[in-house]
Design a protein around this motif. Structure first.
Motif, PDB file in Angstrom:
ATOM      1  N   CYS A   4       0.853  -1.174  -0.078  1.00 40.38           N
ATOM      2  CA  CYS A   4       0.036   0.020  -0.087  1.00 40.38           C
ATOM      3  C   CYS A   4       0.905   1.272  -0.009  1.00 40.38           C
ATOM      4  CB  CYS A   4      -0.887   0.034   1.205  1.00 40.38           C
ATOM      5  SG  CYS A   4      -1.933   1.588   1.535  1.00 40.38           S
ATOM      6  N   GLU A   5       0.695   2.047  -0.898  1.00 39.92           N
ATOM      7  CA  GLU A   5       1.369   3.509  -0.894  1.00 39.92           C
ATOM      8  C   GLU A   5       1.097   4.358   0.090  1.00 39.92           C
ATOM      9  OE1 GLU A   5       0.763   5.030  -4.836  1.00 39.92           O
ATOM     10  OE2 GLU A   5       1.906   3.553  -5.769  1.00 39.92           O
ATOM     11  N   SER A   6      -0.114   4.158   0.978  1.00 41.06           N
ATOM     12  CA  SER A   6      -0.211   4.999   1.883  1.00 41.06           C
ATOM     13  C   SER A   6       0.215   4.591   3.317  1.00 41.06           C
ATOM     14  CB  SER A   6      -1.912   4.934   2.171  1.00 41.06           C
ATOM     15  OG  SER A   6      -2.358   5.863   1.064  1.00 41.06           O
ATOM     16  N   CYS A   7      -0.007   3.261   3.604  1.00 40.27           N
ATOM     17  CA  CYS A   7       0.414   2.713   5.052  1.00 40.27           C
ATOM     18  C   CYS A   7       1.579   1.602   4.992  1.00 40.27           C
ATOM     19  CB  CYS A   7      -0.966   1.924   5.559  1.00 40.27           C
ATOM     20  SG  CYS A   7      -1.472   0.249   4.906  1.00 40.27           S
ATOM     21  N   GLY A   8       1.903   1.402   3.815  1.00 38.20           N
ATOM     22  CA  GLY A   8       2.950   0.349   3.649  1.00 38.20           C
ATOM     23  C   GLY A   8       2.653  -1.170   3.695  1.00 38.20           C
ATOM     24  N   GLY A   9       1.438  -1.371   4.099  1.00 35.74           N
ATOM     25  CA  GLY A   9       1.130  -2.885   4.545  1.00 35.74           C
ATOM     26  C   GLY A   9       0.730  -3.466   3.121  1.00 35.74           C
ATOM     27  N   GLU A  10       0.659  -4.840   3.201  1.00 33.65           N
ATOM     28  CA  GLU A  10       0.471  -5.631   2.069  1.00 33.65           C
ATOM     29  C   GLU A  10      -1.040  -5.390   1.681  1.00 33.65           C
ATOM     30  OE1 GLU A  10       1.472  -9.661   2.561  1.00 33.65           O
ATOM     31  OE2 GLU A  10       3.210  -9.218   3.626  1.00 33.65           O
ATOM     32  N   ILE A  11      -1.122  -5.447   0.251  1.00 35.14           N
ATOM     33  CA  ILE A  11      -2.398  -5.431  -0.507  1.00 35.14           C
ATOM     34  C   ILE A  11      -3.034  -6.715  -0.338  1.00 35.14           C
ATOM     35  CG2 ILE A  11      -3.743  -4.792  -2.477  1.00 35.14           C
ATOM     36  CD1 ILE A  11      -1.705  -2.413  -2.578  1.00 35.14           C
ATOM     37  N   PRO A  12      -3.921  -7.412  -0.135  1.00 33.02           N
ATOM     38  CA  PRO A  12      -4.160  -8.449  -0.271  1.00 33.02           C
ATOM     39  C   PRO A  12      -4.312  -8.942  -1.675  1.00 33.02           C
ATOM     40  CG  PRO A  12      -5.784  -7.865   1.365  1.00 33.02           C
ATOM     41  CD  PRO A  12      -5.043  -6.439   0.610  1.00 33.02           C
ATOM     42  N   VAL A  13      -3.859 -10.384  -1.856  1.00 34.90           N
ATOM     43  CA  VAL A  13      -3.772 -10.976  -2.935  1.00 34.90           C
ATOM     44  C   VAL A  13      -5.153 -10.868  -3.844  1.00 34.90           C
ATOM     45  CG1 VAL A  13      -3.267 -12.979  -4.765  1.00 34.90           C
ATOM     46  CG2 VAL A  13      -1.868 -12.265  -2.775  1.00 34.90           C
TER      47      VAL A  13
ATOM     48  N   ARG B 211      -2.931   0.236  -6.036  1.00 39.04           N
ATOM     49  CA  ARG B 211      -1.891   1.180  -5.257  1.00 39.04           C
ATOM     50  C   ARG B 211      -2.130   1.031  -3.898  1.00 39.04           C
ATOM     51  NH1 ARG B 211      -2.351   6.390  -7.869  1.00 39.04           N
ATOM     52  NH2 ARG B 211      -0.972   6.869  -6.328  1.00 39.04           N
ATOM     53  N   HIS B 212      -3.460   1.026  -3.162  1.00 35.26           N
ATOM     54  CA  HIS B 212      -3.723   0.976  -1.874  1.00 35.26           C
ATOM     55  C   HIS B 212      -4.608  -0.198  -1.339  1.00 35.26           C
ATOM     56  CE1 HIS B 212      -2.541   5.286  -2.131  1.00 35.26           C
ATOM     57  NE2 HIS B 212      -3.435   5.292  -3.191  1.00 35.26           N
ATOM     58  N   CYS B 213      -4.491  -0.340  -0.199  1.00 35.38           N
ATOM     59  CA  CYS B 213      -5.251  -1.361   0.626  1.00 35.38           C
ATOM     60  C   CYS B 213      -6.581  -0.802   0.491  1.00 35.38           C
ATOM     61  CB  CYS B 213      -4.547  -1.788   1.905  1.00 35.38           C
ATOM     62  SG  CYS B 213      -4.377  -0.443   3.209  1.00 35.38           S
ATOM     63  N   VAL B 214      -7.610  -1.603   0.839  1.00 34.51           N
ATOM     64  CA  VAL B 214      -9.011  -1.316   1.260  1.00 34.51           C
ATOM     65  C   VAL B 214      -9.258  -0.110   2.176  1.00 34.51           C
ATOM     66  CG1 VAL B 214     -11.434  -2.011   1.369  1.00 34.51           C
ATOM     67  CG2 VAL B 214      -9.744  -3.401  -0.100  1.00 34.51           C
ATOM     68  N   PRO B 215      -8.774  -0.235   3.355  1.00 34.60           N
ATOM     69  CA  PRO B 215      -9.034   0.716   4.535  1.00 34.60           C
ATOM     70  C   PRO B 215      -8.320   2.106   3.880  1.00 34.60           C
ATOM     71  CG  PRO B 215      -8.265  -1.327   5.514  1.00 34.60           C
ATOM     72  CD  PRO B 215      -8.029  -1.629   3.986  1.00 34.60           C
TER      73      PRO B 215
END
Length: 106
Positions: A76-85, A95-99
């Motif tokens: 995720c470009e915002s939080c750096g967490g993994e974006i689920p497959v 580019r971003h996770c759902v939250p």
């Protein structure tokens, strides 16, 4: 066992490459239509909107392909967490996770 990003990267790259080709082909066709007197049957505003959508698709897929080559794809470009497959399979250029995406829209 759930798919990992590593195991799906080649398939996602193939999808992105096909999407890039599709968007590029659409933009070429729309550009040709824009030069015709009848705009290829589109009104000028619709044609401009379709061309912008194709350009955005090219930019999004090119960005995702670049992130794959840089090794940052799936983060995720915002939080750096993994974006689920599962999200990447639905939207490979995400580019971003759902939250984080939800916060961007709020």
């Amino acid at each position: 066992m759930a798919d990992t990003l590593h195991s799906r990267t080649d398939a996602l790259r193939d999808i992105l490459e096909r999407q890039y080709q599709t968007h590029t082909g659409q933009l070429l066709e729309l550009t040709a239509d824009s030069r015709r007197p009848d705009h290829g049957g589109h009104d000028p505003d619709t044609l401009r909107a379709l061309m912008e959508t194709a350009r955005q698709g090219i930019a999004d897929t090119a960005g995702a392909l670049r992130r794959i080559s840089e090794g940052t794809y799936g983060r995720c470009e915002s939080c750096g967490g993994e974006i689920p497959v599962a999200r990447l399979e639905i939207l490979p250029s995400a580019r971003h996770c759902v939250p984080c995406q939800a916060r961007k829209r709020a």
